[in-house]
Design an enzyme around this catalytic site. Structure first.
Site, PDB file in Angstrom:
ATOM      1  N   HIS A  23       6.313 -32.942  19.070  1.00 20.31           N
ATOM      2  CA  HIS A  23       7.897 -33.320  19.204  1.00 20.31           C
ATOM      3  C   HIS A  23       8.684 -32.347  18.941  1.00 20.31           C
ATOM      4  O   HIS A  23      10.174 -32.485  19.907  1.00 20.31           O
ATOM      5  CB  HIS A  23       7.949 -33.764  17.531  1.00 20.31           C
ATOM      6  CG  HIS A  23       7.400 -32.906  16.535  1.00 20.31           C
ATOM      7  ND1 HIS A  23       6.615 -32.812  15.984  1.00 20.31           N
ATOM      8  CD2 HIS A  23       8.694 -32.165  15.681  1.00 20.31           C
ATOM      9  CE1 HIS A  23       7.014 -31.620  15.116  1.00 20.31           C
ATOM     10  NE2 HIS A  23       8.246 -31.097  14.942  1.00 20.31           N
TER      11      HIS A  23
HETATM   12  C1  UD1 Z   1      12.739 -32.796  12.531  1.00 20.00           C
HETATM   13  C2  UD1 Z   1      13.161 -31.362  12.806  1.00 20.00           C
HETATM   14  C3  UD1 Z   1      12.544 -30.306  13.017  1.00 20.00           C
HETATM   15  C4  UD1 Z   1      10.856 -31.468  12.484  1.00 20.00           C
HETATM   16  C5  UD1 Z   1      10.780 -32.782  12.566  1.00 20.00           C
HETATM   17  C6  UD1 Z   1       9.576 -32.819  11.316  1.00 20.00           C
HETATM   18  C7  UD1 Z   1      16.066 -30.433  12.566  1.00 20.00           C
HETATM   19  C8  UD1 Z   1      16.556 -29.361  13.828  1.00 20.00           C
HETATM   20  N1  UD1 Z   1      14.953 -31.241  13.810  1.00 20.00           N
HETATM   21  O1  UD1 Z   1      12.973 -33.395  14.563  1.00 20.00           O
HETATM   22  O2  UD1 Z   1      12.652 -29.572  12.839  1.00 20.00           O
HETATM   23  O3  UD1 Z   1       9.687 -30.660  12.624  1.00 20.00           O
HETATM   24  O4  UD1 Z   1      12.075 -33.330  12.492  1.00 20.00           O
HETATM   25  O5  UD1 Z   1       9.052 -34.404  12.141  1.00 20.00           O
HETATM   26  O6  UD1 Z   1      16.332 -31.162  11.265  1.00 20.00           O
HETATM   27  N2  UD1 Z   1      13.748 -41.034  15.400  1.00 20.00           N
HETATM   28  C9  UD1 Z   1      14.022 -42.309  14.858  1.00 20.00           C
HETATM   29  N3  UD1 Z   1      13.314 -42.180  13.720  1.00 20.00           N
HETATM   30  C10 UD1 Z   1      13.117 -41.447  12.372  1.00 20.00           C
HETATM   31  C11 UD1 Z   1      13.667 -40.338  12.891  1.00 20.00           C
HETATM   32  C12 UD1 Z   1      13.780 -40.443  14.110  1.00 20.00           C
HETATM   33  O7  UD1 Z   1      13.502 -43.374  15.410  1.00 20.00           O
HETATM   34  O8  UD1 Z   1      12.888 -42.111  11.652  1.00 20.00           O
HETATM   35  C13 UD1 Z   1      14.306 -40.749  16.245  1.00 20.00           C
HETATM   36  C14 UD1 Z   1      15.782 -40.412  16.944  1.00 20.00           C
HETATM   37  O9  UD1 Z   1      16.238 -40.802  17.809  1.00 20.00           O
HETATM   38  C15 UD1 Z   1      16.543 -39.213  16.297  1.00 20.00           C
HETATM   39  C16 UD1 Z   1      15.078 -38.381  17.227  1.00 20.00           C
HETATM   40  O10 UD1 Z   1      14.043 -39.249  16.686  1.00 20.00           O
HETATM   41  O11 UD1 Z   1      17.767 -38.871  17.820  1.00 20.00           O
HETATM   42  C17 UD1 Z   1      15.187 -37.337  16.774  1.00 20.00           C
HETATM   43  O12 UD1 Z   1      15.360 -37.542  15.186  1.00 20.00           O
HETATM   44  P1  UD1 Z   1      16.363 -35.522  13.916  1.00 20.00           P
HETATM   45  O13 UD1 Z   1      15.586 -35.920  13.282  1.00 20.00           O
HETATM   46  O14 UD1 Z   1      17.117 -35.453  14.911  1.00 20.00           O
HETATM   47  O15 UD1 Z   1      14.839 -34.913  14.332  1.00 20.00           O
HETATM   48  P2  UD1 Z   1      13.136 -34.696  15.036  1.00 20.00           P
HETATM   49  O16 UD1 Z   1      13.022 -34.929  16.452  1.00 20.00           O
HETATM   50  O17 UD1 Z   1      12.815 -35.955  14.311  1.00 20.00           O
HETATM   51  N1  UDP Z   2       1.963 -35.619   9.299  1.00 18.88           N
HETATM   52  C1  UDP Z   2       1.821 -36.967   9.339  1.00 18.88           C
HETATM   53  N2  UDP Z   2       1.937 -38.092   9.836  1.00 18.88           N
HETATM   54  C2  UDP Z   2       1.169 -37.509  11.266  1.00 18.88           C
HETATM   55  C3  UDP Z   2       2.110 -36.368  12.209  1.00 18.88           C
HETATM   56  C4  UDP Z   2       2.047 -35.582  11.081  1.00 18.88           C
HETATM   57  O1  UDP Z   2       1.446 -37.284   7.597  1.00 18.88           O
HETATM   58  O2  UDP Z   2       1.659 -38.217  11.670  1.00 18.88           O
HETATM   59  C5  UDP Z   2       2.210 -34.989   8.795  1.00 18.88           C
HETATM   60  C6  UDP Z   2       1.150 -33.187   8.990  1.00 18.88           C
HETATM   61  O3  UDP Z   2       0.044 -33.795   8.259  1.00 18.88           O
HETATM   62  C7  UDP Z   2       1.685 -32.288   8.302  1.00 18.88           C
HETATM   63  C8  UDP Z   2       3.307 -32.494   8.832  1.00 18.88           C
HETATM   64  O4  UDP Z   2       3.391 -34.045   9.126  1.00 18.88           O
HETATM   65  O5  UDP Z   2       1.484 -32.112   6.704  1.00 18.88           O
HETATM   66  C9  UDP Z   2       4.205 -31.780   9.053  1.00 18.88           C
HETATM   67  O6  UDP Z   2       5.270 -32.506   9.995  1.00 18.88           O
HETATM   68  P1  UDP Z   2       5.983 -32.457  11.130  1.00 18.88           P
HETATM   69  O7  UDP Z   2       4.688 -32.170  12.299  1.00 18.88           O
HETATM   70  O8  UDP Z   2       6.569 -33.777  11.613  1.00 18.88           O
HETATM   71  O9  UDP Z   2       7.121 -30.887  10.929  1.00 18.88           O
HETATM   72  P2  UDP Z   2       6.611 -29.224  11.433  1.00 18.88           P
HETATM   73  O10 UDP Z   2       5.481 -29.386  10.348  1.00 18.88           O
HETATM   74  O11 UDP Z   2       7.338 -29.251  12.571  1.00 18.88           O
HETATM   75  O12 UDP Z   2       8.215 -28.993  10.565  1.00 18.88           O
END
Ligand code: UD1
Ligand code: UDP
Length: 381
Positions: A212
């Protein structure tokens, strides 16, 4: 009725990796410091059922007391929306401390707002550094740490990073890793999960993939290279891929779903890449535990695989979690398709990296943190 003199703290969560970090601290504070009133604030950064509510149910978390509902946007839009809504809450209720987790935009926004209203900030997972400022999380980490009054670290490298940035020792507390508290609490539930059966996977005979990071999935050439490599790996072992919403959007936008459709399989999976929706915590933990190896660009997953002793290939050129490389099972493979294929082949030959469990990853981190917060609240009286 609540005693109005009770110290009040806000625990701020917003995105998926915050929930498994906050869950054990909520419980530890209830047990160790019942005199403190904690309110759970959810910014709404993540909002899909499987990115948010599923974790509250799975991890037996209370519903948020305050929901800001900010949703998605550019970095500035999202951060600003959180700041505007949270400022009002903090202004009205005057908490004695806010606790923030990890490195997401919700973490940064809350730290800035609280600091300017003179509310002390506690940062869980402080001091991690990738030394790569093209990563939005690195900016969030640096700013949050400089503003924090209590900095709780998961590994010793983090302490050195904070010292180097001029944070005084008395603010830094090496308390261990709260994610491991959650992992240990829910390991039994995960073992009992039937997710592998439902997906037609057999133990130690599949790999797990998550992706991601914008640097991997927002750049078509990089994402294409990774998927190409994974299609090769998938010829030898099924790869189960719970797809993050950002990644799902890009797969469609770049037309990659069609390109790879011949490699996608529906259960039972013998080989190929099996695309599924994101799964709840205990199901993902089950997938990690029973897999042969994991490929990921996630931060938290590098730590979970190290604790579980499962080899992890991290599809990045750096990590803010060096203990997973030095002590654990993690290897940085970057995004070069040849390297991904080569390192996966080594694991398939039985040459996966072995590791040990890092210091203080013992399931008690949240209790150590609760104790320090309790003392801080007594001192602030
Ligand atoms: C965010 C965090 C990242 C973390 C990740 C975990 C920041 C800068 N990034 O990234 O550090 O590792 O979460 O998963 O805070 N979207 C949906 N549904 C949701 C949430 C998001 O459709 O419930 C889609 C939207 O199109 C959105 C995109 O995902 O624009 C990105 O979401 P965003 O929270 O901005 O960043 P992540 O890539 O999820
Ligand atoms: N995780 C989850 N379901 C998924 C993918 C990840 O529960 O489909 C959990 C994973 O076990 C870990 C956390 O989400 O505990 C990690 O989050 P993510 O990878 O979204 O964010 P990051 O750690 O990179 O910020």
């Amino acid at each position: 009725m609540d005693n109005p003199d009770k110290p009040l703290i806000y625990l701020i969560v917003g995105a998926r990796p915050n929930f498994m970090k906050a869950a054990p601290l909520i419980r530890a504070l209830e047990e160790r410091a019942p005199e403190i009133k904690s309110l759970l604030v959810h910014t709404g950064q993540h909002y899909d059922y499987e990115m948010s509510k599923a974790f509250f149910e799975d991890l037996d978390m209370p519903d948020p007391d305050i929901y800001l509902g900010v949703g998605s946007g550019t970095h500035a839009e999202q951060t600003a929306k959180i700041m505007i809504s949270l400022e009002k809450e903090i202004f009205d209720n005057r908490p004695d401390l806010i606790v923030v987790f990890g490195d997401v935009n919700s973490t940064l926004a809350a730290s800035v707002v609280a600091s300017k209203l003179m509310v002390p900030v506690a940062h869980v997972e402080a001091g991690l550094r990738s030394f790569d400022r093209t990563m939005p999380e690195e900016i969030n980490r640096i700013v949050t740490d400089i503003l924090s009054d209590l900095l709780f670290t998961t590994e010793r490298d983090a302490i050195e990073n904070l010292r180097r940035e001029g944070i005084p020792d008395e603010k830094i507390h090496f308390t261990g890793n709260v994610m491991i508290d959650t992992l240990l609490t829910f390991a039994d539930k995960a073992r009992k999960s039937d997710i592998t059966e439902r997906l037609g996977l057999s133990d130690r005979n599949y790999a797990v993939l998550t992706l991601h990071r914008p640097s991997n999935v927002d750049v078509p050439e990089v994402f294409d290279g990774i998927l190409e490599a994974l299609a090769e790996v998938g010829k030898n072992i099924p790869v189960v891929f719970p797809v993050h919403p950002r990644t799902k959007k890009r797969l469609a936008e770049f037309g990659f779903l069609d390109k790879f459709s011949s490699d996608f399989r529906t259960p039972p999976a013998e080989r190929g890449i099996l695309l599924i929706d994101p799964v709840k915590y205990t199901e993902f933990l089950a997938l990690e535990m029973k897999s042969l190896f994991v490929l990921t660009d996630s931060g938290g997953i590098q730590e979970e695989t190290t604790f579980l002793g499962v080899p992890c290939l991290t599809l990045r050129n750096n990590t803010e979690r060096p203990v997973t490389l030095e002590v654990g099972t993690n290897i940085l493979v970057g995004t070069d398709p040849h390297r991904i294929i080569e390192e996966s082949a080594k694991i398939l030959r039985g040459e996966g990296k072995k590791g040990a469990i890092p210091e203080l990853w013992d399931g008690k981190a949240s209790h150590r943190i609760a104790k320090i917060i309790k003392t801080k609240m007594e001192e602030q009286k």
